[in-house]
Design a protein around this motif. Structure first.
Motif, short mmCIF file in Angstrom:
data_model
loop_
_atom_site.label_atom_id
_atom_site.label_comp_id
_atom_site.label_asym_id
_atom_site.label_seq_id
_atom_site.Cartn_x
_atom_site.Cartn_y
_atom_site.Cartn_z
N ARG A 20 41.27 23.56 37.36
CA ARG A 20 41.70 22.22 36.96
C ARG A 20 41.74 21.32 38.17
N ARG A 21 41.40 20.05 37.96
CA ARG A 21 41.48 19.04 39.02
C ARG A 21 41.58 17.69 38.34
N LYS A 22 42.59 16.89 38.68
CA LYS A 22 42.88 15.62 38.01
C LYS A 22 42.96 15.87 36.51
N ARG A 23 42.09 15.25 35.71
CA ARG A 23 42.11 15.45 34.26
C ARG A 23 41.02 16.40 33.81
N ALA A 24 40.29 17.02 34.74
CA ALA A 24 39.17 17.90 34.41
C ALA A 24 39.64 19.35 34.27
N ILE A 25 39.06 20.03 33.30
CA ILE A 25 39.32 21.45 33.09
C ILE A 25 37.97 22.15 32.99
N ALA A 26 37.82 23.24 33.72
CA ALA A 26 36.57 24.00 33.69
C ALA A 26 36.89 25.47 33.40
N ARG A 27 36.31 25.98 32.31
CA ARG A 27 36.42 27.40 31.98
C ARG A 27 35.13 28.06 32.45
N VAL A 28 35.26 28.94 33.42
CA VAL A 28 34.12 29.51 34.13
C VAL A 28 33.95 30.98 33.76
N ARG A 29 32.70 31.38 33.51
CA ARG A 29 32.35 32.79 33.33
C ARG A 29 31.31 33.15 34.38
N ILE A 30 31.50 34.25 35.05
CA ILE A 30 30.54 34.73 36.05
C ILE A 30 29.95 36.03 35.53
#
Length: 137
Positions: A17-27
């Motif tokens: 998360r950063r500011k209003r951004a959300i990232a769901r990451v799969r590696i």
């Protein structure tokens, strides 16, 4: 969290998360490609080299950039804050692979959540803190 799929591919998850951004990451073990919201990474980030470098910087630090594919579901915020959220998500996912990775990423400050968020506008002010011009007479 590690999940074993039907086709025996191992996935590692991380959320950034950063500011209003959300990232769901799969590696996933692969060839080093970045897919963001079903688009290639360079196309989604509008060929911005700084944002692309930010997304894969934890992998480059560990010298794993050609060994894992990154799949991201990003929402909210702008492209720059989404790139920072992806960076945190990738770093958190890499911590699930090995505990040694956590020490290296922590010293490089990739596991630090930047909690600065835009402050709300208050009534009587022009922005969050900017007041109207003072007039004595």
């Amino acid at each position: 969290m590690t999940i074993n799929l039907k086709n025996s591919a191992i996935m590692y998850y991380g959320t950034g998360r950063r500011k209003r951004a959300i990232a769901r990451v799969r590696i996933i073990p692969g060839s080093g490609k970045i897919i963001i919201n079903s688009l290639p990474g360079p196309l989604y980030l509008q060929f911005n080299p700084a944002s692309l470098a930010t997304c894969s910087s934890p992998l480059k630090t560990l010298r794993l950039s050609q060994e894992y594919d990154i799949y991201v579901n990003a929402q909210g915020g702008g492209l720059s804050s989404q790139a920072d959220a992806i960076c945190l998500g990738v770093a958190r996912a890499l911590c699930h692979i090995s505990s040694e990775n956590k020490q290296i990423l922590k010293t490089q400050h990739y596991l630090t959540r930047d909690s600065r968020v835009k402050e709300r506008k208050k009534y009587g002010l022009r922005k969050a803190r900017k007041a109207p011009q003072y007039s004595k007479r």
